[in-house]
Design a protein around this motif. Sequence first.
Motif, mmCIF file in Angstrom:
data_model
loop_
_atom_site.group_PDB
_atom_site.id
_atom_site.type_symbol
_atom_site.label_atom_id
_atom_site.label_comp_id
_atom_site.label_asym_id
_atom_site.label_seq_id
_atom_site.Cartn_x
_atom_site.Cartn_y
_atom_site.Cartn_z
ATOM 1 N N LYS A 125 4.071 6.080 4.471
ATOM 2 C CA LYS A 125 3.399 6.633 5.656
ATOM 3 C C LYS A 125 1.963 7.047 5.362
ATOM 4 O O LYS A 125 1.046 6.753 6.126
ATOM 5 C CB LYS A 125 4.216 7.817 6.182
ATOM 6 C CG LYS A 125 3.552 8.668 7.246
ATOM 7 C CD LYS A 125 4.455 9.816 7.638
ATOM 8 C CE LYS A 125 4.910 10.628 6.447
ATOM 9 N NZ LYS A 125 3.799 11.254 5.697
ATOM 10 N N SER A 126 1.748 7.760 4.254
ATOM 11 C CA SER A 126 0.399 8.224 3.920
ATOM 12 C C SER A 126 -0.522 7.065 3.566
ATOM 13 O O SER A 126 -1.716 7.064 3.918
ATOM 14 C CB SER A 126 0.453 9.222 2.756
ATOM 15 O OG SER A 126 1.193 10.375 3.113
ATOM 16 N N THR A 127 0.015 6.068 2.878
ATOM 17 C CA THR A 127 -0.772 4.875 2.562
ATOM 18 C C THR A 127 -1.220 4.177 3.836
ATOM 19 O O THR A 127 -2.378 3.761 3.961
ATOM 20 C CB THR A 127 0.064 3.905 1.698
ATOM 21 O OG1 THR A 127 0.383 4.532 0.464
ATOM 22 C CG2 THR A 127 -0.697 2.626 1.427
ATOM 23 N N VAL A 128 -0.313 4.057 4.787
ATOM 24 C CA VAL A 128 -0.651 3.443 6.065
ATOM 25 C C VAL A 128 -1.710 4.267 6.789
ATOM 26 O O VAL A 128 -2.681 3.724 7.325
ATOM 27 C CB VAL A 128 0.616 3.285 6.933
ATOM 28 C CG1 VAL A 128 0.243 2.893 8.362
ATOM 29 C CG2 VAL A 128 1.555 2.249 6.324
ATOM 30 N N THR A 129 -1.539 5.597 6.802
ATOM 31 C CA THR A 129 -2.510 6.465 7.484
ATOM 32 C C THR A 129 -3.904 6.309 6.899
ATOM 33 O O THR A 129 -4.886 6.137 7.638
ATOM 34 C CB THR A 129 -2.074 7.938 7.365
ATOM 35 O OG1 THR A 129 -0.780 8.110 7.926
ATOM 36 C CG2 THR A 129 -3.056 8.851 8.097
ATOM 37 N N LEU A 132 -5.329 2.818 7.798
ATOM 38 C CA LEU A 132 -5.691 2.710 9.218
ATOM 39 C C LEU A 132 -7.006 3.434 9.487
ATOM 40 O O LEU A 132 -7.882 2.920 10.202
ATOM 41 C CB LEU A 132 -4.581 3.293 10.094
ATOM 42 C CG LEU A 132 -3.261 2.533 10.164
ATOM 43 C CD1 LEU A 132 -2.290 3.254 11.090
ATOM 44 C CD2 LEU A 132 -3.480 1.103 10.643
ATOM 45 N N ALA A 133 -7.162 4.633 8.908
ATOM 46 C CA ALA A 133 -8.394 5.402 9.103
ATOM 47 C C ALA A 133 -9.599 4.656 8.552
ATOM 48 O O ALA A 133 -10.644 4.556 9.214
ATOM 49 C CB ALA A 133 -8.261 6.769 8.430
ATOM 50 N N ALA A 134 -9.479 4.137 7.326
ATOM 51 C CA ALA A 134 -10.594 3.420 6.712
ATOM 52 C C ALA A 134 -10.938 2.162 7.491
ATOM 53 O O ALA A 134 -12.122 1.810 7.643
ATOM 54 C CB ALA A 134 -10.252 3.079 5.266
ATOM 55 N N ALA A 135 -9.925 1.467 7.997
ATOM 56 C CA ALA A 135 -10.166 0.255 8.781
ATOM 57 C C ALA A 135 -10.884 0.569 10.089
ATOM 58 O O ALA A 135 -11.817 -0.144 10.499
ATOM 59 C CB ALA A 135 -8.844 -0.458 9.055
ATOM 60 N N VAL A 337 -7.904 -1.889 2.501
ATOM 61 C CA VAL A 337 -8.677 -2.537 3.565
ATOM 62 C C VAL A 337 -10.171 -2.566 3.241
ATOM 63 O O VAL A 337 -10.913 -3.367 3.803
ATOM 64 C CB VAL A 337 -8.459 -1.830 4.926
ATOM 65 C CG1 VAL A 337 -7.010 -1.962 5.376
ATOM 66 C CG2 VAL A 337 -8.877 -0.361 4.864
ATOM 67 N N ILE A 338 -10.588 -1.686 2.322
ATOM 68 C CA ILE A 338 -11.986 -1.660 1.878
ATOM 69 C C ILE A 338 -12.134 -2.391 0.542
ATOM 70 O O ILE A 338 -13.043 -3.209 0.356
ATOM 71 C CB ILE A 338 -12.484 -0.211 1.712
ATOM 72 C CG1 ILE A 338 -12.308 0.567 3.017
ATOM 73 C CG2 ILE A 338 -13.946 -0.190 1.261
ATOM 74 C CD1 ILE A 338 -13.126 0.044 4.174
ATOM 75 N N GLY A 339 -11.224 -2.117 -0.393
ATOM 76 C CA GLY A 339 -11.345 -2.664 -1.734
ATOM 77 C C GLY A 339 -10.912 -4.106 -1.875
ATOM 78 O O GLY A 339 -11.435 -4.836 -2.717
#
Length: 378
Positions: A125-129, A132-135, A337-339
């Motif tokens: 869940k935290s990984t997804v959060t 999603l925020a960074a994306a 999503v960034i790296g």
Amino acid sequence: MPTEDMLRSALALVIDPEIRRPITEVGMVRSVEIDDDGVATIGIDLTIAACPMRERLTSDVDAAVRSVEGVTDVRIELGVMTDEQRLALRSKLRGGAPEAVIPFTQPGNLTKIYAIASGKGGVGKSTVTANLAAAMAADGLKVGVLDADIFGFSIPSMLGVKGQPTRLDDMLLPPISHDVKTVSIGMFVPEGQPVVWRGPMLHRALEQFLADVFWGDLDVLLLDLPPGTGDMAISVAQLLPHAELVVVTTPQTAAAGVAERAGSIATQTSQSVAGVIENMAWLEQADGSRLHLFGEGGGQHVADRLTATLGTPVPLLGQIPLEITTREGGDNGMPVVIGAPETAAAQAMVAIARSLTSRSRGLAGRKLAVTPVSGTGH
């Protein structure tokens, strides 16, 4: 020769890294002088003496003033705001309100709020959060993340956030990483020390994170909820009644059953469920085939069951494959999503993020362009 007005125009382009507004607008420029030799002397008042962005501000001011034609040198004199200046700044940031309020519940606020929930821990869940925020931020949106998982906080490390929020008396300026504003209890707890709180303290902590933090004008606020349907889930429903739930599950039947209960809380809190995310959906093999380590169909099963329970469509927002790069990104504070945006997991999360931000916000708490008309008719 450059004029004071020319210098102030250049300074208006300098954005405070924490407040995200021009330093001329927030009262940080104390004085501007230029002598006959073209030497500019700029007085800057920091919000606090130990401002963590001191060096960056000095560098940005220096560069902005030197860009004005005719300036031969720049001298920056740093000071600190008085109590009166800080009071005026806090009032300005709160939109003129003298006391702290939760901005997301005020009429006219258009921030989309998603509470990322799960029935059990370990589903990512935290990984997804974090991703999603960074994306969303990478797409140019103004994004904030509130780590509401008080006992199992991990958002700061996953987003690479260092240090604590800056205190402006009773207001907190959240640190920013990957263009995401982030607040977590983990920023205030010594490393290795557990948080041992009961219900009322959890509610108060959430209330303070919502009201006392200067979030600014956010497009999206994500809340990383603790697993289950306990105190924090109920407090979110009370303090942010128009927040929508996003349920994260794995394909495993046991996990899907628990995740369904996490989404069903909406029947009691009158919240809506934006959708379901199936994480760790499969592991892609070297030959291109998919190995379903945790089974298949859990995400769609949860979406279908919640649709039947709530009486409104609950879509499966996406399936995220299991990849080592995702775990490595979380450990290194660099969301995948960034790296590693080329990976399948990153692309899946970017697609989910865009589907959420393309949704229209509900009408709850918003001003409607409707004027009541009284008359003598029926």
